[in-house]
Scaffold this motif. Structure first.
Motif, mmCIF file in Angstrom:
data_model
loop_
_atom_site.group_PDB
_atom_site.id
_atom_site.type_symbol
_atom_site.label_atom_id
_atom_site.label_comp_id
_atom_site.label_asym_id
_atom_site.label_seq_id
_atom_site.Cartn_x
_atom_site.Cartn_y
_atom_site.Cartn_z
ATOM 1 N N TYR A 12 0.835 -1.204 0.000
ATOM 2 C CA TYR A 12 0.000 0.000 0.000
ATOM 3 C C TYR A 12 0.871 1.255 0.000
ATOM 4 O O TYR A 12 1.986 1.245 0.524
ATOM 5 N N HIS A 13 0.324 2.327 -0.579
ATOM 6 C CA HIS A 13 1.004 3.630 -0.516
ATOM 7 C C HIS A 13 0.834 4.266 0.854
ATOM 8 O O HIS A 13 1.737 4.938 1.337
ATOM 9 N N LEU A 14 -0.342 4.074 1.448
ATOM 10 C CA LEU A 14 -0.632 4.728 2.720
ATOM 11 C C LEU A 14 -1.270 3.741 3.674
ATOM 12 O O LEU A 14 -2.207 3.032 3.317
ATOM 13 N N VAL A 15 -0.728 3.714 4.883
ATOM 14 C CA VAL A 15 -1.345 2.994 5.997
ATOM 15 C C VAL A 15 -1.829 4.058 6.972
ATOM 16 O O VAL A 15 -1.045 4.892 7.431
ATOM 17 N N LEU A 16 -3.110 4.060 7.281
ATOM 18 C CA LEU A 16 -3.708 5.112 8.090
ATOM 19 C C LEU A 16 -4.351 4.499 9.327
ATOM 20 O O LEU A 16 -5.266 3.682 9.224
ATOM 21 N N LEU A 17 -3.861 4.918 10.496
ATOM 22 C CA LEU A 17 -4.446 4.503 11.768
ATOM 23 C C LEU A 17 -5.091 5.722 12.390
ATOM 24 O O LEU A 17 -4.408 6.716 12.707
ATOM 25 N N THR A 18 -6.418 5.687 12.559
ATOM 26 C CA THR A 18 -7.138 6.821 13.125
ATOM 27 C C THR A 18 -7.977 6.351 14.308
ATOM 28 O O THR A 18 -8.676 5.335 14.225
ATOM 29 N N SER A 19 -7.907 7.134 15.373
ATOM 30 C CA SER A 19 -8.726 6.857 16.559
ATOM 31 C C SER A 19 -8.548 8.008 17.522
ATOM 32 O O SER A 19 -7.578 8.766 17.415
ATOM 33 N N PRO A 20 -9.449 8.146 18.483
ATOM 34 C CA PRO A 20 -9.214 9.128 19.547
ATOM 35 C C PRO A 20 -7.981 8.749 20.361
ATOM 36 O O PRO A 20 -7.378 7.697 20.163
ATOM 37 N N ALA A 21 -7.600 9.631 21.268
ATOM 38 C CA ALA A 21 -6.419 9.376 22.092
ATOM 39 C C ALA A 21 -6.600 8.105 22.908
ATOM 40 O O ALA A 21 -7.709 7.763 23.335
ATOM 41 N N GLY A 22 -5.502 7.413 23.093
ATOM 42 C CA GLY A 22 -5.496 6.317 24.039
ATOM 43 C C GLY A 22 -5.920 4.973 23.498
ATOM 44 O O GLY A 22 -6.202 4.056 24.266
ATOM 45 N N TYR A 23 -5.983 4.772 22.196
ATOM 46 C CA TYR A 23 -6.339 3.478 21.621
ATOM 47 C C TYR A 23 -5.131 2.645 21.214
ATOM 48 O O TYR A 23 -5.271 1.597 20.607
ATOM 49 N N GLY A 24 -3.937 3.149 21.489
ATOM 50 C CA GLY A 24 -2.746 2.337 21.265
ATOM 51 C C GLY A 24 -2.188 2.373 19.859
ATOM 52 O O GLY A 24 -1.526 1.423 19.427
ATOM 53 N N VAL A 51 7.995 2.933 -1.291
ATOM 54 C CA VAL A 51 7.758 3.742 -0.092
ATOM 55 C C VAL A 51 6.335 3.509 0.399
ATOM 56 O O VAL A 51 5.386 3.533 -0.389
ATOM 57 N N THR A 52 6.204 3.266 1.687
ATOM 58 C CA THR A 52 4.893 3.204 2.329
ATOM 59 C C THR A 52 4.839 4.273 3.408
ATOM 60 O O THR A 52 5.706 4.314 4.294
ATOM 61 N N LEU A 53 3.869 5.140 3.310
ATOM 62 C CA LEU A 53 3.662 6.183 4.309
ATOM 63 C C LEU A 53 2.683 5.668 5.357
ATOM 64 O O LEU A 53 1.627 5.147 5.017
ATOM 65 N N VAL A 54 3.051 5.813 6.620
ATOM 66 C CA VAL A 54 2.205 5.375 7.733
ATOM 67 C C VAL A 54 1.847 6.612 8.547
ATOM 68 O O VAL A 54 2.733 7.296 9.061
ATOM 69 N N ILE A 55 0.554 6.912 8.656
ATOM 70 C CA ILE A 55 0.090 8.096 9.369
ATOM 71 C C ILE A 55 -0.767 7.669 10.553
ATOM 72 O O ILE A 55 -1.699 6.871 10.411
ATOM 73 N N LEU A 56 -0.424 8.213 11.716
ATOM 74 C CA LEU A 56 -1.197 7.987 12.934
ATOM 75 C C LEU A 56 -1.855 9.302 13.314
ATOM 76 O O LEU A 56 -1.164 10.320 13.463
ATOM 77 N N SER A 57 -3.174 9.301 13.467
ATOM 78 C CA SER A 57 -3.873 10.559 13.676
ATOM 79 C C SER A 57 -5.164 10.325 14.444
ATOM 80 O O SER A 57 -5.737 9.233 14.404
ATOM 81 N N ARG A 58 -5.613 11.349 15.145
ATOM 82 C CA ARG A 58 -6.886 11.259 15.849
ATOM 83 C C ARG A 58 -8.061 11.532 14.912
ATOM 84 O O ARG A 58 -9.210 11.356 15.314
ATOM 85 N N MET A 59 -7.766 12.007 13.707
ATOM 86 C CA MET A 59 -8.824 12.278 12.740
ATOM 87 C C MET A 59 -8.312 11.917 11.356
ATOM 88 O O MET A 59 -7.107 11.794 11.139
ATOM 89 N N ILE A 60 -9.232 11.764 10.432
ATOM 90 C CA ILE A 60 -8.832 11.451 9.064
ATOM 91 C C ILE A 60 -8.266 12.727 8.428
ATOM 92 O O ILE A 60 -8.964 13.736 8.347
#
Length: 906
Positions: A32-44, A153-162
């Motif tokens: 994948y080009h982008l791996v996106l992990l989104t959740s509110p704070a505290g979900y690990g 290249v795979t970009l991995v983004i961790l965010s509380r929102m999309i």
């Protein structure tokens, strides 16, 4: 001055739950080009990615915070994270980021992607806490990154929102791997495993499942429960009051169940340290005064108080973002009176570690203007040289001019900031403001600082075209500056060289620019070295030494390559100069390529800066005879010119192809309107002003103002001869030839053309001749027939004719069968032509006569005997009722006008 903590992959916690279902999902990330992990704070999110990335060889990690919304800071950290993951592979991008040698963030990202595409391994680039980014410029750059990233290249983004990064497009193309809060939430089995790892007393499966359901698998709630259980010594995991726990209740819970249950000394330790975004033992001792800070940290880590290690060496730590935010709020409430002092201590701690940029953040929060002034006085120029421009702007904007008057170096720094960011008018105002304030307050500055002010004044003045003021400031600066102040000396020397250039004191200007180049190279001020090379090239072109100019440009391109200056606007200037030189030599394809590369360099600058490259593209098309394409480029130029202020040089360079286009299309009205409104310079003392007067002379010829055009060209030639402007003299004689031809003075036209050919033996001009079209071709053929040219001039004439035959869509092309058929259908065609129609061959011969071909040349062109051509000419003269060549040319011209073709001989 980049913080190691922000670039370090977080250390994996002890007793971490192995979440195989998510690890398996992340195992496909390479596809994948982008791996996106989104959740509110505290979900690990961070813990999960840290666990997954543990065994991967090439992972770049960047932990973001609110300060990273400054594009320069983001750029530096982004590139360094890639560098650490690729063993310093992307050297060019690194140099560009460190020296801020890029137009904007997207331009830097473009270079980074080029280098990453050549990296032989797969790279994973992790951006943690991307929700902290609110800058549109950064969002735009990352959208560009995602659209253009290579497959390795795979970009991995961790965010509380999309994030707004074109996610939907990636999802449709199946290039996106998404993991949201529902997937990150703990399952019953994972919750059971979590409690078993952290509590000494087993938890019943039923109770664990119930708690998991109550908090919807929110891992932070599990951690809070464990901490609460460990502190109060009550029966573990009483879930009372935790059902549906939300962010709005978190502060209350942390106060009651965490902070209020700690010892007073631990509480104060946490509140003070919470002000640090990252921390090491020196910083902790600075803000707390506690000795043995490392032991304190380890104890807090053992208690599970949301502290995280940021590196394997255990030197840098931070609090969980949720807990850190809570601590800062509590510190502001409980220690309001001590807060400024804590920030001051933190600022000093960062300074002791060598991070003035971090120290300034605390100085700003301390509301201590004296501290901020001290840091700026000691480190302002260091930060300036490290391109911390946005941070410096923020700091200096918090002071009025009155507050800075006691610190003249900061007044100078503020003005240099404006100049370095191309806010020329503002820089000038700031300099005037500084001078006025210093006089009003009777503040004396030493000779060296005054000379630095003068150097900046000189730079601003030359930018505004104020030659006398620029020279005065620059010479005064050089007289006063000590030898060690190399930067200001380079600036002043460069200004003097440019002044001499603008005054057409070419030899002196060339020597000064050569001196400036050597100084700039010696001291590593490479953008001024490049500027001096560009000035040298322009001077040599004006002197007619185009080959020498070409060789200087070769050195300039080498400097751009070795010092990674590709994204500087001066690189576009270099490409444009190369395009102009190649155009002069008739190498149109290479000229066009250079102009298009110039447009690429300034693609992200204001559109108006595209004017001169677009004008070059129009000139290439005019030489080729592609009038439609030229019109498109010129229309874009006209739209850009209407957008506001434009530098006079830009206007002159755009007007040249516009006037030539009017000449080619016979647009007398456009030329008249332009003459009525265009600027007429006071003199013609340099090649800039010569160019404008040449435009005027050409327009005067178009509208039939022959006497005015002759006066203009006489004045131009006089100045050009006196000043040694050989290239301008060459161009002037070509227009003089056009004037004499149109005013029916063939002998003078011939003399002007012979002189232009003689000068071209030095300049190498080709396109300047070709662009005059068939009128000039006719004269060249006559000169070759007369055999009056020297060897070099003869070779030049043949070269020009070959180019005209190749590119110019001359009149003979109109006398084909389709043209004749349409002509004979017109009601106004002469009756004699209908009664005695010409044969196809006779029409061809008429077209060649009109184009200036001699009888012998017509015979060669049509591959027939000369006697046959004479027969054709005799027949067509009889059918048209004419008796000599000039009448044949006039008749052909009349036919062209009937068909709507403009005549070039009007």
């Amino acid at each position: 001055m980049l913080l190691p903590a922000k670039l370090s992959r977080p250390r994996q916690l002890k007793n971490v739950v192995i979440r195989q279902r998510l690890l398996d999902k992340l195992g496909d990330a390479k596809n994948y080009h982008l791996v996106l992990l989104t959740s509110p704070a505290g979900y690990g999110k961070t813990t999960m990615v840290t666990q997954w990335a543990e065994q991967l060889p090439h992972v770049g990690w960047l932990s973001l915070d609110e300060q990273d919304n400054f594009s320069e800071r983001f750029a530096a950290y982004l590139v360094e994270s890639v560098q650490q993951a690729t063993d310093q592979f992307c050297q060019r991008s690194s140099v560009m980021a460190n020296k801020r040698q890029y137009a904007n963030l997207t331009a830097l990202v473009s270079q980074l992607l080029v280098e990453l595409s050549q990296w032989p391994e797969h790279l994973y680039l992790v951006l943690d806490d991307y929700h902290q980014i609110t800058s549109n410029e950064i969002h735009d750059a990352m959208r560009f990154f995602i659209r253009n990233q290579p497959d390795n290249v795979t970009l991995v983004i961790l965010s509380r929102m999309i994030p707004t990064l074109g996610i939907a497009r990636l999802r449709i193309r199946e290039r996106l791997l998404e993991i949201d809060s529902q997937q990150l939430a703990f399952t019953h089995d994972e919750a059971q495993q979590f409690f078993e790892c952290r509590l000494p007393t087993p938890v019943a499966k039923e109770q664990s499942d119930k708690l998991c359901d109550e908090v919807a698998g929110w891992v932070t709630a599990f951690q809070l429960l464990v901490i609460s259980s460990g502190i109060d010594a009550h029966p573990p995991l009483s879930g009372q009051g935790l059902a549906g726990i939300s962010a709005s209740h978190l502060n209350e819970y942390l106060v009651e169940e965490v902070i209020n249950r700690t010892q007073p000394q631990t509480r104060e330790f946490l509140l003070r340290c919470g002000l640090l975004r990252s921390m090491c033992h020196q910083l902790i001792e600075a803000v707390t005064g506690y000795p043995n800070s490392q032991q304190w940290l380890e104890e807090i880590e053992r208690q599970g108080l949301f502290v995280q290690r940021l590196d394997d060496a255990g030197q840098w730590f931070c609090f969980h973002p949720l807990f850190a935010s809570f601590l800062r709020q509590r510190c502001a409430l409980e220690m309001a009176e001590q807060l400024p002092a804590i920030h001051q201590a933190a600022a000093q701690g960062w300074l002791d570690l060598g991070y003035p940029n971090e120290a300034i953040q605390h100085a700003l929060s301390s509301d201590n203007s004296d501290l901020l002034i001290t840091i700026l006085s000691d480190y302002g120029w260091t930060l300036f040289n490290h391109s911390e421009l946005a941070l410096l702007n923020k700091c200096l904007a918090s002071f009025s001019s009155e507050q800075l008057v006691a610190y003249p170096k900061l007044l100078l720094l503020r003005a240099w900031l404006a100049q370095s960011q191309h806010r020329i008018s503002e820089a000038e105002l700031l300099l005037v403001d500084a001078e006025t304030l210093l006089q009003e307050h009777h503040i004396e500055i030493n000779r060296e600082l005054n000379a630095e002010f003068q150097a900046l004044r000189a730079q601003v003045a030359i930018n505004n075209g104020q030659l006398e003021a620029a020279e005065s400031y620059a010479r005064h600066s050089l007289d006063e500056l000590p030898a060690h102040n190399f930067y200001a000396r380079i600036v002043a020397t460069s200004v003097i060289g440019e002044v001499l250039h603008c005054r057409a004191q070419l030899e002196q200007g060339l020597k000064v620019m050569q001196q400036c180049e050597l100084m700039a190279i010696e001291h590593g001020v490479f953008h001024y070295a490049l500027w001096s090379l560009l000035q040298q090239s322009e001077i040599l072109i004006a002197q007619g030494l185009l080959q020498a100019a070409y060789e200087v440009q070769v050195r300039a391109f080498q400097l751009v390559e070795t010092e990674h200056l590709q994204q500087l606007p001066m690189h576009e200037f270099l490409l444009r100069l190369r395009s102009q030189l190649l155009w002069s030599w008739g190498r149109l394809d290479e000229s066009e390529q250079a102009a298009r590369k110039g447009l690429d360099v300034i693609a992200h600058y204001p559109a108006r800066q595209q004017l001169q490259c677009l004008a070059m593209l129009a000139k290439c098309d005019l030489v080729r005879g592609n009038l439609d394409n030229a019109r498109v480029h010129l229309s874009r130029c006209e739209n850009l010119l209407s957008g506001g202020y434009n530098h006079i040089d830009w206007i002159i360079n755009v007007d040249k192809p516009r006037v030539i286009y009017w000449q080619m299309t016979g647009d007398r009205n456009a030329a008249l309107q332009w003459l009525a409104t265009t600027m007429q310079p006071d003199g013609a003392e340099n090649h800039f002003l010569q160019g404008q007067w040449r435009n005027i002379a050409r327009a005067q010829i178009i509208v039939g103002q022959y006497q005015e055009a002759e006066k203009t060209l006489t004045m131009l030639n006089k100045n050009a001869e006196q000043l040694g402007l050989v290239s301008d003299l060459n161009r002037n004689y070509l227009i003089l030839n056009s004037l004499y031809w149109h005013s029916d003075q063939p002998v003078l036209a011939q003399k002007a053309l012979i002189e232009a050919l003689r000068l071209a033996s030095r300049t190498g001009f080709i396109s300047h001749f070709v662009i005059e079209g068939e009128i000039l071709a006719q004269q060249l053929r006559q000169l070759l027939q007369l055999d009056v040219l020297g060897e070099l001039e003869t070779q030049r004439a043949h070269s020009v004719l070959r180019q005209i035959d190749q590119h110019d869509k001359h009149k003979v092309a109109h006398f084909d069968e389709q043209f004749v058929e349409q002509l004979l259908q017109r009601p106004d065609v002469p009756e004699l032509v209908r009664v005695s129609p010409l044969t196809t061959r006779e029409w061809q011969v008429l077209g060649l006569i009109y184009s200036g071909f001699s009888n012998e040349q017509i015979a060669t062109e049509l591959d027939v005997a000369a006697t046959t051509i004479k027969t054709h000419i005799r027949n067509l003269y009889q059918k048209l009722g004419i008796s000599h060549r000039r009448e044949a040319i006039a008749q052909a011209q009349q036919f062209l006008q009937m068909m709507g073709y403009a005549s070039e001989s009007e």
